[in-house]
Design a protein around this motif. Structure first.
Motif, short mmCIF file in Angstrom:
data_model
loop_
_atom_site.label_atom_id
_atom_site.label_comp_id
_atom_site.label_asym_id
_atom_site.label_seq_id
_atom_site.Cartn_x
_atom_site.Cartn_y
_atom_site.Cartn_z
N LYS A 10 0.83 -1.20 0.00
CA LYS A 10 0.00 0.00 0.00
C LYS A 10 0.87 1.26 0.00
CE LYS A 10 -3.57 2.31 2.71
NZ LYS A 10 -4.35 2.29 3.92
N VAL A 11 1.92 1.27 0.81
CA VAL A 11 2.83 2.40 0.88
C VAL A 11 3.60 2.55 -0.43
CG1 VAL A 11 4.88 3.31 2.02
CG2 VAL A 11 3.05 2.32 3.38
N ALA A 12 4.10 1.44 -0.96
CA ALA A 12 4.92 1.47 -2.17
C ALA A 12 4.13 1.92 -3.38
CB ALA A 12 5.51 0.10 -2.42
N GLU A 13 2.85 1.68 -3.39
CA GLU A 13 2.02 2.03 -4.55
C GLU A 13 1.44 3.44 -4.46
OE1 GLU A 13 -0.86 -1.09 -4.65
OE2 GLU A 13 0.59 -2.58 -5.31
N LYS A 14 1.64 4.13 -3.36
CA LYS A 14 1.06 5.46 -3.16
C LYS A 14 1.81 6.49 -3.98
CE LYS A 14 -1.45 8.44 -0.57
NZ LYS A 14 -2.05 9.33 -1.51
N ASN A 15 1.09 7.33 -4.67
CA ASN A 15 1.64 8.44 -5.44
C ASN A 15 1.12 9.75 -4.89
OD1 ASN A 15 3.06 6.92 -7.46
ND2 ASN A 15 1.08 6.40 -8.33
N TYR A 16 1.84 10.83 -5.19
CA TYR A 16 1.41 12.15 -4.74
C TYR A 16 0.06 12.51 -5.33
CZ TYR A 16 0.90 17.17 -4.80
OH TYR A 16 0.39 18.43 -4.69
N GLU A 17 -0.78 13.07 -4.50
CA GLU A 17 -2.07 13.63 -4.90
C GLU A 17 -2.17 15.01 -4.27
OE1 GLU A 17 -4.37 12.18 -6.85
OE2 GLU A 17 -3.25 10.30 -7.02
N PRO A 18 -2.73 15.99 -4.97
CA PRO A 18 -2.86 17.33 -4.37
C PRO A 18 -3.59 17.33 -3.02
CG PRO A 18 -3.31 17.44 -6.71
CD PRO A 18 -3.16 15.98 -6.35
N SER A 19 -4.46 16.38 -2.81
CA SER A 19 -5.20 16.29 -1.54
C SER A 19 -4.29 15.90 -0.38
CB SER A 19 -6.35 15.31 -1.66
OG SER A 19 -5.86 14.01 -1.94
N GLY A 30 4.22 13.27 4.18
CA GLY A 30 5.55 13.10 3.61
C GLY A 30 5.57 13.32 2.11
N LEU A 31 4.57 12.80 1.41
CA LEU A 31 4.49 13.00 -0.03
C LEU A 31 4.28 14.47 -0.37
CD1 LEU A 31 2.42 9.91 -1.17
CD2 LEU A 31 4.79 10.42 -1.76
#
Length: 55
Positions: A10-19, A30-31
């Protein structure tokens, strides 16, 4: 062990989102911070840029 692997994925697949700027989780914060640092560095340019040079 399987639950830990799922959390890692789940952590590895997370990408930056404006939210992420409004997010409460450590990952979101962190992102958002990393995105801001990279964005600032990109817009500022490099230290070896010549003085007075227009980009």
């Amino acid at each position: 062990m399987k639950k830990k692997k799922q959390e890692e994925n789940k952590v590895a697949e997370k990408n930056y989102e404006p939210s992420d700027y409004e997010g409460n989780s450590q990952i979101e914060q962190g992102l958002a911070e990393t995105h801001e640092q990279v964005s600032d560095g990109y817009h500022e340019g490099t230290i070896d840029r010549k003085e007075g040079k227009e980009d």
